[in-house]
Design an enzyme around this catalytic site. Sequence first.
Site, short mmCIF file in Angstrom:
data_model
loop_
_atom_site.label_atom_id
_atom_site.label_comp_id
_atom_site.label_asym_id
_atom_site.label_seq_id
_atom_site.Cartn_x
_atom_site.Cartn_y
_atom_site.Cartn_z
N ALA A 47 46.36 67.63 20.71
CA ALA A 47 47.57 68.33 21.12
C ALA A 47 47.81 69.54 20.22
O ALA A 47 47.56 69.49 19.02
CB ALA A 47 48.77 67.38 21.06
N GLY A 48 48.29 70.61 20.80
CA GLY A 48 48.56 71.80 20.00
C GLY A 48 49.30 72.86 20.77
O GLY A 48 49.37 72.81 22.00
N PRO B 282 37.23 74.45 17.84
CA PRO B 282 36.79 75.34 18.92
C PRO B 282 36.97 76.81 18.57
O PRO B 282 37.81 77.18 17.74
CB PRO B 282 37.73 74.97 20.09
N GLY B 283 36.16 77.64 19.21
CA GLY B 283 36.45 79.07 19.24
C GLY B 283 37.44 79.34 20.36
O GLY B 283 38.06 78.42 20.90
N ARG C 173 43.91 86.83 26.10
CA ARG C 173 42.84 87.18 27.05
C ARG C 173 42.17 88.50 26.71
O ARG C 173 40.98 88.69 26.98
CB ARG C 173 43.39 87.21 28.48
N TYR D 179 49.44 79.87 13.19
CA TYR D 179 48.46 79.02 13.87
C TYR D 179 47.29 78.69 12.95
O TYR D 179 46.88 77.53 12.83
CB TYR D 179 47.96 79.76 15.12
N GLY E 274 47.76 88.34 13.25
CA GLY E 274 48.51 87.92 14.42
C GLY E 274 48.43 86.43 14.69
O GLY E 274 48.92 85.95 15.71
#
Length: 224
Positions: A70-71, A162-163, A174, A132, A128
């Site tokens: 979860a995140g 993960p990347g 995106r 996170y 940015g």
Amino acid sequence: MARPGSGPNSPRGWPTTGAWPVADLRVPARPVAGVEYVVGDITTADGAATIADQLRVRLGESLHGLVHCAGVGRFGPFLPMARAEWEMVVRTNLIGTMSIVAALGPMLDSDGRVVLFSSGTAFKGPGGAAAYAASKAGVIGFARSLAEELGSRRITVNVVAPGLVMTPLSADLRDAEASNIASRAIKRAATTADFVEPVRFLLSAGASFVTGQTIVVDGGSIRH
């Protein structure tokens, strides 16, 4: 989250029959076939305890594999970011991870498996993404210490990082997809399916001597 496997040749923690128990904030609008949902908020002590209580009803006191992924993400320059925004990221990604492990840890079998999710962002440290990256780096530090603490019970604790994967969580990023693909040794977009087999391995008997490690799954953008 995984229950013990079924059948004489089934690896423990990777069931081949029956429903997978999955904890989420709510049951999704389109439930996945073969999944049995339990509901709770991992960011609160009561929410994590509620998840544990529901799983005990279904599994008893025995839990072989715990996969926690979860995140949330909030991206943008850190200094102007509202405190409530970056606190929410740390509370969900790091405190939520610690909270669910604290709630479910007592149920873990000896020789059990814990697989947590971090992010390649913790290694790259892009602008940015300060909150996170901090929250995901914390998951790695937590896993390393937990691996030492649980090693006497032969419980392994590992991390998948993960990347960039284009999902609803990363929709705001995106514009960075093309540069991420260009940085990879394997030059294609990542998919959620890319993480299934690494997690399967870390849950398996073959990973019984692998603990305290972080596996970066990003097509070779980070090489270490």
